[in-house]
Design a protein around this motif. Structure first.
Motif, PDB file in Angstrom:
ATOM      1  N   VAL A  67       1.022  -1.258   0.089  1.00 56.58           N
ATOM      2  CA  VAL A  67       0.113   0.057   0.162  1.00 56.58           C
ATOM      3  C   VAL A  67       0.723   1.207   0.036  1.00 56.58           C
ATOM      4  CG1 VAL A  67      -1.908  -1.218   1.222  1.00 56.58           C
ATOM      5  CG2 VAL A  67      -0.236   0.354   2.319  1.00 56.58           C
ATOM      6  N   GLU A  68       0.358   2.271  -0.590  1.00 58.81           N
ATOM      7  CA  GLU A  68       0.920   3.884  -0.399  1.00 58.81           C
ATOM      8  C   GLU A  68      -0.231   4.546  -0.182  1.00 58.81           C
ATOM      9  OE1 GLU A  68       3.729   4.495  -3.350  1.00 58.81           O
ATOM     10  OE2 GLU A  68       3.267   6.469  -3.258  1.00 58.81           O
ATOM     11  N   ALA A  69      -0.270   5.350   0.994  1.00 60.22           N
ATOM     12  CA  ALA A  69      -1.163   6.374   1.189  1.00 60.22           C
ATOM     13  C   ALA A  69      -0.687   7.778   1.606  1.00 60.22           C
ATOM     14  CB  ALA A  69      -2.113   5.887   2.252  1.00 60.22           C
ATOM     15  N   PRO A  70      -0.942   8.772   1.344  1.00 57.25           N
ATOM     16  CA  PRO A  70      -1.595   8.963  -0.100  1.00 57.25           C
ATOM     17  C   PRO A  70      -0.962   8.457  -1.065  1.00 57.25           C
ATOM     18  CG  PRO A  70      -0.936  11.114   0.698  1.00 57.25           C
ATOM     19  CD  PRO A  70      -0.461  10.394   1.717  1.00 57.25           C
ATOM     20  N   GLY A  71      -1.734   8.213  -2.335  1.00 55.11           N
ATOM     21  CA  GLY A  71      -0.945   7.602  -3.454  1.00 55.11           C
ATOM     22  C   GLY A  71      -0.165   8.622  -4.227  1.00 55.11           C
ATOM     23  N   SER A  72       0.996   8.129  -4.886  1.00 51.53           N
ATOM     24  CA  SER A  72       1.893   9.128  -5.496  1.00 51.53           C
ATOM     25  C   SER A  72       1.165   9.905  -6.694  1.00 51.53           C
ATOM     26  CB  SER A  72       2.847   8.370  -6.206  1.00 51.53           C
ATOM     27  OG  SER A  72       3.950   8.122  -5.508  1.00 51.53           O
ATOM     28  N   GLN A  73       1.420  10.891  -6.937  1.00 47.30           N
ATOM     29  CA  GLN A  73       0.821  11.997  -7.591  1.00 47.30           C
ATOM     30  C   GLN A  73      -0.517  12.374  -7.541  1.00 47.30           C
ATOM     31  OE1 GLN A  73       3.614  12.497  -8.679  1.00 47.30           O
ATOM     32  NE2 GLN A  73       4.161  12.050 -10.888  1.00 47.30           N
ATOM     33  N   SER A  74      -1.582  11.501  -7.272  1.00 52.60           N
ATOM     34  CA  SER A  74      -2.913  11.544  -7.183  1.00 52.60           C
ATOM     35  C   SER A  74      -3.498  11.760  -5.787  1.00 52.60           C
ATOM     36  CB  SER A  74      -3.587  10.529  -8.144  1.00 52.60           C
ATOM     37  OG  SER A  74      -3.176   9.302  -8.068  1.00 52.60           O
ATOM     38  N   PHE A  75      -2.759  11.274  -4.844  1.00 50.90           N
ATOM     39  CA  PHE A  75      -3.227  11.438  -3.246  1.00 50.90           C
ATOM     40  C   PHE A  75      -4.317  10.707  -2.937  1.00 50.90           C
ATOM     41  CE2 PHE A  75      -0.169  14.587  -4.459  1.00 50.90           C
ATOM     42  CZ  PHE A  75       0.746  14.440  -3.609  1.00 50.90           C
ATOM     43  N   GLU A  76      -4.894   9.597  -3.544  1.00 46.60           N
ATOM     44  CA  GLU A  76      -6.058   8.890  -2.996  1.00 46.60           C
ATOM     45  C   GLU A  76      -5.711   8.454  -1.726  1.00 46.60           C
ATOM     46  OE1 GLU A  76      -4.120   7.886  -5.825  1.00 46.60           O
ATOM     47  OE2 GLU A  76      -5.359   8.111  -7.393  1.00 46.60           O
ATOM     48  N   MET A  77      -6.510   8.065  -0.914  1.00 46.59           N
ATOM     49  CA  MET A  77      -6.111   7.737   0.671  1.00 46.59           C
ATOM     50  C   MET A  77      -6.854   6.294   0.684  1.00 46.59           C
ATOM     51  SD  MET A  77      -4.604   9.832   2.632  1.00 46.59           S
ATOM     52  CE  MET A  77      -4.987   8.952   3.942  1.00 46.59           C
ATOM     53  N   ALA A  78      -5.655   5.355   0.920  1.00 39.30           N
ATOM     54  CA  ALA A  78      -6.288   4.044   1.175  1.00 39.30           C
ATOM     55  C   ALA A  78      -6.386   3.740   2.697  1.00 39.30           C
ATOM     56  CB  ALA A  78      -4.951   2.853   0.736  1.00 39.30           C
ATOM     57  N   ASP A  79      -7.500   2.960   2.731  1.00 38.50           N
ATOM     58  CA  ASP A  79      -7.848   2.235   4.215  1.00 38.50           C
ATOM     59  C   ASP A  79      -7.024   1.281   4.588  1.00 38.50           C
ATOM     60  OD1 ASP A  79      -9.175   1.547   6.688  1.00 38.50           O
ATOM     61  OD2 ASP A  79     -10.976   1.744   5.869  1.00 38.50           O
ATOM     62  N   ILE A  80      -5.786   1.907   5.045  1.00 34.27           N
ATOM     63  CA  ILE A  80      -4.779   0.786   5.532  1.00 34.27           C
ATOM     64  C   ILE A  80      -5.239  -0.188   6.543  1.00 34.27           C
ATOM     65  CG2 ILE A  80      -2.383   0.600   6.413  1.00 34.27           C
ATOM     66  CD1 ILE A  80      -1.476   3.175   5.160  1.00 34.27           C
ATOM     67  N   PRO A  81      -5.974   0.330   7.727  1.00 37.25           N
ATOM     68  CA  PRO A  81      -6.332  -0.776   8.450  1.00 37.25           C
ATOM     69  C   PRO A  81      -7.396  -2.049   8.082  1.00 37.25           C
ATOM     70  CG  PRO A  81      -6.663   1.511   9.495  1.00 37.25           C
ATOM     71  CD  PRO A  81      -6.155   1.712   8.124  1.00 37.25           C
ATOM     72  N   ALA A  82      -8.430  -1.343   7.022  1.00 40.73           N
ATOM     73  CA  ALA A  82      -9.207  -2.291   6.702  1.00 40.73           C
ATOM     74  C   ALA A  82      -8.541  -3.381   5.785  1.00 40.73           C
ATOM     75  CB  ALA A  82     -10.214  -1.645   5.623  1.00 40.73           C
ATOM     76  N   ILE A  83      -7.422  -2.873   4.893  1.00 39.96           N
ATOM     77  CA  ILE A  83      -6.828  -3.693   4.174  1.00 39.96           C
ATOM     78  C   ILE A  83      -5.812  -4.666   4.782  1.00 39.96           C
ATOM     79  CG2 ILE A  83      -4.650  -3.678   2.530  1.00 39.96           C
ATOM     80  CD1 ILE A  83      -5.905  -1.257   1.042  1.00 39.96           C
ATOM     81  N   ALA A  84      -5.137  -3.996   6.002  1.00 41.35           N
ATOM     82  CA  ALA A  84      -4.344  -4.831   6.859  1.00 41.35           C
ATOM     83  C   ALA A  84      -5.201  -6.223   7.614  1.00 41.35           C
ATOM     84  CB  ALA A  84      -3.698  -4.124   7.984  1.00 41.35           C
ATOM     85  N   ALA A  85      -6.392  -5.762   7.879  1.00 42.05           N
ATOM     86  CA  ALA A  85      -7.295  -6.729   8.597  1.00 42.05           C
ATOM     87  C   ALA A  85      -7.703  -7.949   7.769  1.00 42.05           C
ATOM     88  CB  ALA A  85      -8.515  -5.936   8.970  1.00 42.05           C
ATOM     89  N   ALA A  86      -8.021  -7.446   6.474  1.00 41.87           N
ATOM     90  CA  ALA A  86      -8.247  -8.390   5.468  1.00 41.87           C
ATOM     91  C   ALA A  86      -6.902  -9.536   5.211  1.00 41.87           C
ATOM     92  CB  ALA A  86      -8.764  -7.814   4.175  1.00 41.87           C
ATOM     93  N   ALA A  87      -5.809  -8.846   5.203  1.00 37.67           N
ATOM     94  CA  ALA A  87      -4.500  -9.627   4.932  1.00 37.67           C
ATOM     95  C   ALA A  87      -4.154 -10.302   5.988  1.00 37.67           C
ATOM     96  CB  ALA A  87      -3.552  -8.363   4.632  1.00 37.67           C
ATOM     97  N   HIS A  88      -4.492  -9.706   7.141  1.00 39.84           N
ATOM     98  CA  HIS A  88      -3.884 -10.726   8.208  1.00 39.84           C
ATOM     99  C   HIS A  88      -4.736 -11.914   8.509  1.00 39.84           C
ATOM    100  CE1 HIS A  88      -1.364  -7.093   9.826  1.00 39.84           C
ATOM    101  NE2 HIS A  88      -0.732  -7.786   8.943  1.00 39.84           N
ATOM    102  N   ALA A  89      -6.250 -11.810   8.196  1.00 39.47           N
ATOM    103  CA  ALA A  89      -6.894 -13.101   8.374  1.00 39.47           C
ATOM    104  C   ALA A  89      -6.388 -14.217   7.354  1.00 39.47           C
ATOM    105  CB  ALA A  89      -8.493 -12.579   7.691  1.00 39.47           C
ATOM    106  N   ARG A  90      -5.886 -13.823   6.480  1.00 40.68           N
ATOM    107  CA  ARG A  90      -5.225 -14.728   5.780  1.00 40.68           C
ATOM    108  C   ARG A  90      -3.580 -14.973   5.608  1.00 40.68           C
ATOM    109  NH1 ARG A  90      -7.265 -15.953   0.465  1.00 40.68           N
ATOM    110  NH2 ARG A  90      -5.135 -16.584   0.076  1.00 40.68           N
ATOM    111  N   ASP A  91      -3.209 -14.512   6.789  1.00 39.18           N
ATOM    112  CA  ASP A  91      -1.930 -14.417   7.010  1.00 39.18           C
ATOM    113  C   ASP A  91      -0.814 -13.591   6.175  1.00 39.18           C
ATOM    114  OD1 ASP A  91      -0.155 -15.214   9.400  1.00 39.18           O
ATOM    115  OD2 ASP A  91       0.527 -17.162   8.411  1.00 39.18           O
ATOM    116  N   LEU A  92      -1.374 -12.758   5.266  1.00 46.15           N
ATOM    117  CA  LEU A  92      -0.421 -11.986   4.583  1.00 46.15           C
ATOM    118  C   LEU A  92       0.326 -10.937   5.184  1.00 46.15           C
ATOM    119  CD1 LEU A  92      -2.955 -11.741   1.516  1.00 46.15           C
ATOM    120  CD2 LEU A  92      -1.705 -13.623   2.266  1.00 46.15           C
ATOM    121  N   LEU A  93       1.385 -10.641   4.423  1.00 47.03           N
ATOM    122  CA  LEU A  93       2.180  -9.438   4.910  1.00 47.03           C
ATOM    123  C   LEU A  93       1.819  -8.100   4.272  1.00 47.03           C
ATOM    124  CD1 LEU A  93       5.583 -11.097   5.000  1.00 47.03           C
ATOM    125  CD2 LEU A  93       4.648 -10.179   6.893  1.00 47.03           C
ATOM    126  N   VAL A  94       1.453  -7.097   5.197  1.00 52.44           N
ATOM    127  CA  VAL A  94       1.311  -5.784   4.495  1.00 52.44           C
ATOM    128  C   VAL A  94       2.699  -4.819   4.440  1.00 52.44           C
ATOM    129  CG1 VAL A  94      -0.255  -3.789   4.762  1.00 52.44           C
ATOM    130  CG2 VAL A  94      -0.927  -6.075   5.494  1.00 52.44           C
TER     131      VAL A  94
END
Ligand SMILES: *Cc1c(COP(=O)(O)O)cnc(C)c1O
Length: 399
Positions: free
Chosen positions: A159-186
Motif C-alpha cells: 500500500v501507499e497512502a496517499p497515492g503518488s501524484q494523485s493522493f488517493e487515501m487507502a484504508d490501511i487498517p481495513a486492508i491490513a485486517a483482510a490481509a492478516h485474516a489470511r496471514d499475508l504481509l502488509v
C-alpha cells in the motif's frame, strides 16, 4: 518538612523529544553530542577466540557501524513500540526492492495499489516478474474488498497512502485486517507522512518503508531509504539485507540522522504552509481541483483524519482544461518553484505529471492538466506572488 518526591522514571517521551534524544550516546563519543561519520570495512578482533566466535559489538563495515547504529536506534524509537528493527538502504527504491525480495519467492502473487510510486511498478513488472512473482494492481480505494483479489498463492499486499501524484487515501487498517485474516504481509510506502505523522506499524502494517531521500534528509542532498519491520517481518529484512549486501553510505547515514533531529519543526512548517497554499490554489479560477487529504472536502479526508496526525507539504492540482503551452508558460515563469524530481527538501518544487498511460486497475481522467507541488520553507507570501506571476503568464498564453 517532607522531602519532595521525585518520580523514578520520566513519563513516556513525545515523538518530538524522541527525535532529539534517540540514538545518542555522548559518553561513547567522548562527550560529543553527535556520532562521528564512521567509514569502515575492517573491524579488528582482539583475540583468535573472538574472531573464531565472531564476537564483538561490530563485526564488519557492511553489517553496521556506530553511525548506522545511532540512526537505527533513533528510528526504532520513532517507529514506535511495534518496531522490531529498521534496515537502512542506499535509496528509497532500494528499500522497496530489498523489502519485496525479502518476503517474496518464485510462484508468489503480490497485490500493489494502482497509485503506487511508478518505479515500484517498474520493479514489479520487470525484475519481480522475471523471478516468477506475479503482480495484480488494485484500486487504492478498495478497502476490505481487497480480500476478493486474494489467491491461494498471494503472499503480500503493498500500500501507499496517499497515492503518488494523485493522493488517493487507502484504508490501511481495513486492508491490513483482510490481509492478516489470511496471514499475508502488509507493506506500506510511508514516505509522504513519515512515521512522525503516521506510524504505519500501529495500523496493521508489517513493513513500513520511507524514502529517506525526502523529509528525513530534508535538504535534497542525500539518497536514502529505511525499512521498519515488526517482530514477524524483521527476520526476513535482516536476511535479505545480508544476502543482497545492502548498505548505505556513511555520509548519507550521518545526514539522515542530522535531518531526523529537525524533522518535527520542518514538517510542522511544510504542513501549515502546504495547507495554506492548497486553500489559496483552490480559490483560484485557473484551478479545478486540489488533491490534498488534509482539505476537509477531499474524498480521502476522513481516513486521513482517522489514521494520520499530520500532513506534509506535497499535493497536486488539476487546472482548468488548457493547452500545454499555457501550462508551460506558468512553469517557465515561476522562479521560486524549481522543476525537478524528488521533494521533501527545504525548497519549493513544481512538476507537470500524467498518470493516464500507466494506471491499469483504475482510470485516471482528471479533466485538465495536472501539477504536483511541494511547498518548502520559503515565506508563503513570496511563493504566492511567484505563482501569481505564473498564473498571469498562464492566462496570457491561454487568451
Ligand atoms: C521518492 C520516492 C521513492 C524513492 O526514493 P528514492 O530515494 O528516490 O529511491 C519511493 N517512494 C515514494 C513514495 C517516493 O516519493
Amino acid at each position: 518538612m517532607t522531602a519532595p518526591t521525585i518520580p523514578d522514571a520520566n513519563p513516556p517521551l513525545h515523538p518530538e523529544t524522541e527525535l532529539v534524544t534517540g540514538g545518542r550516546d555522548s559518553v561513547a563519543q567522548k562527550g560529543f553530542v553527535n556520532p562521528p561519520v564512521v567509514r569502515g570495512s575492517t573491524v579488528l578482533y582482539p583475540t583468535a577466540d573472538d574472531i573464531r566466535a565472531h564476537r564483538g559489538e561490530y563485526q564488519y563495515g557492511r553489517h553496521g557501524t556506530p553511525t548506522t547504529r545511532a540512526l537505527q536506534q533513533a528510528l526504532i524509537a520513532l517507529e514506535g513500540p511495534n518496531c522490531a528493527g529498521v534496515g537502512l538502504a542506499p535509496s528509497g527504491l532500494a528499500a522497496i526492492s530489498t523489502t519485496l525480495l525479502a518476503v517474496l519467492a518464485a510462484g508468489d502473487h503480490l497485490l500493489v495499489c494502482d497509485s503506487v510510486y511508478r518505479p515500484t511498478r517498474h520493479l514489479c513488472d520487470t525484475l519481480l516478474k522475471r523471478f516468477g512473482v506475479e503482480t495484480t494492481y488494485y484500486d487504492p480505494l478498495i478497502g476490505g474488498d481487497i480480500a476478493k483479489l486474494f489467491r491461494p498463492n498471494t503472499r503480500a499486499v503493498f500500500v501507499e497512502a496517499p497515492g503518488s501524484q494523485s493522493f488517493e487515501m487507502a484504508d490501511i487498517p481495513a486492508i491490513a485486517a483482510a490481509a492478516h485474516a489470511r496471514d499475508l504481509l502488509v507493506i506500506d510506502d510511508n514516505t509522504w507522512a513519515t512515521p512522525l505523522y503516521h506510524r504505519s506499524l500501529d495500523f496493521g502494517v508489517d513493513l513500513s518503508i520511507q524514502a529517506g531521500t525526502k523529509y528525513l534528509g530534508g535538504h535534497s542532498d542525500i539518497m536514502f531509504g529505511t525499512i521498519a519491520a515488526n517482530a514477524r517481518a524483521w527476520p526476513h529484512v535482516t536476511d535479505a539485507i545480508r544476502a543482497l549486501g545492502v548498505c548505505a553510505a556513511p555520509d548519507d547515514v550521518f545526514l539522515a540522522l542530522r535531518g531526523l533531529r529537525t524533522l518535527a519543526v520542518r514538517l510542522a512548517h511544510h504542513q501549515a504552509a502546504g495547507l495554506a497554499m492548497a486553500k489559496w490554489l483552490k480559490a483560484r479560477p485557473e484551478v479545478q481541483r486540489v488533491m490534498h487529504p488534509a482539505l476537509p472536502d477531499d474524498p480521502g479526508h476522513a481516513i486521513w483524519k482517522r489514521d494520520f496526525s499530520g500532513a506534509s507539504g506535497l499535493f497536486s492540482v488539476v487546472l482548468q482544461p488548457t493547452p500545454d503551452r499555457a501550462v508551460d508558460a506558468l512553469l517557465d515563469t515561476v522562479r521560486l518553484f524549481g522543476m525537478g524530481y524528488s521533494w521533501g527538501g527545504f525548497e519549493s518544487l513544481i512538476i507537470p505529471f500524467d498518470c493516464t498511460s500507466y494506471r491499469t486497475a483504475t482510470q485516471w481522467t482528471p479533466g485538465g492538466p495536472t501539477l504536483r507541488i511541494h511547498i518548502g520553507l520559503e515565506n508563503i507570501e513570496d511563493l504566492k506572488a511567484d505563482l501569481e506571476r505564473g498564473f498571469a503568464a498562464f492566462n496570457a498564453a491561454r487568451a
